[in-house]
Design an enzyme around this catalytic site. Sequence first.
Site, mmCIF file in Angstrom:
data_model
loop_
_atom_site.group_PDB
_atom_site.id
_atom_site.type_symbol
_atom_site.label_atom_id
_atom_site.label_comp_id
_atom_site.label_asym_id
_atom_site.label_seq_id
_atom_site.Cartn_x
_atom_site.Cartn_y
_atom_site.Cartn_z
ATOM 1 N N GLY A 1 8.088 4.982 1.292
ATOM 2 C CA GLY A 1 6.750 5.142 2.748
ATOM 3 C C GLY A 1 6.149 4.036 2.456
ATOM 4 N N SER A 2 5.041 3.598 3.319
ATOM 5 C CA SER A 2 3.977 2.888 2.995
ATOM 6 C C SER A 2 3.812 1.838 4.053
ATOM 7 C CB SER A 2 4.040 2.538 1.528
ATOM 8 O OG SER A 2 4.310 3.391 0.883
ATOM 9 N N GLN A 3 3.151 0.533 3.659
ATOM 10 C CA GLN A 3 2.597 -0.561 4.291
ATOM 11 C C GLN A 3 2.472 -1.840 3.503
ATOM 12 O OE1 GLN A 3 -0.472 0.402 7.192
ATOM 13 N NE2 GLN A 3 -1.448 -1.595 6.870
ATOM 14 N N ILE B 1 0.766 -1.327 -0.086
ATOM 15 C CA ILE B 1 -0.187 -0.078 -0.093
ATOM 16 C C ILE B 1 0.900 1.000 0.005
ATOM 17 C CG2 ILE B 1 -1.848 1.215 1.131
ATOM 18 C CD1 ILE B 1 -2.600 -1.345 2.446
#
Length: 255
Positions: free
Chosen positions: A218-220, A188
Amino acid sequence: MGPGPVGGDQADRPPGLPHRAGGGALEVIAVVVAVGSFAALFLLWRFYYFFRDPERRPPPGDDVLAPADGYVVYVHTVRAGEVPVAIKGRRSIPLEELTALPGIGGEGTLIGIFMTPASVHVNRAPIGGVVRRRVHRAANRNRSMARVLTNLLVGRRPYAEDCRYLVENERNTIVIEGDRLTVAVTQIADAWVSNIVCRVAEGDTIERGARYGMIRFGSQADLFIPAGVPIQVLCREGERVGAGESILARIGGNG
């Protein structure tokens, strides 16, 4: 006759204070040095530290590994295809909406790993097997993940409550079918992400712990383990994990 009036800035300076020649120039130099140092540190992070890719040695066995570096922000039990996350006034969200996989549902366990700016952003396969599905969903605008980062820093739980990026941001999901287990991994994107990198295609074979992609800036990463094969979840919310090394679940445990 007495001494004449003192000229220049000496007339306005209180008695006892020395005159600092060139003080303004020194302050300007100090500001320039500070800004330059910050810019140098940012560029070092932006073009070197962020892209670091250390070698990892997966532990022996077939335990399910973390697909990303970062912090576990939730461990949810999925029932009837619904994830118990409160977003936009809803008490749960469909697993299909989170993973972007049409038709996915049922029961299982969903583990979310938030990657901080200091994390290694290379993603690794949690199990070995064949990539059966790969789905990418674009977004009109990626929302910031600053809220979940703040929640982690101050220890406010649930970490991902009302974080709309979970359903609105760009994402890429792959499904890996192993000998004993099938899992789905979803990348994500954060608001600052330039792109999601996924270097595997449907039909590819991937080894457990092998690199398969990266989320730039960034992110997940979310890991969904469907029910059907008994597992024991070994991670907990707030725990720091490492991609390709940390064990998230044990196959055949008392899950």
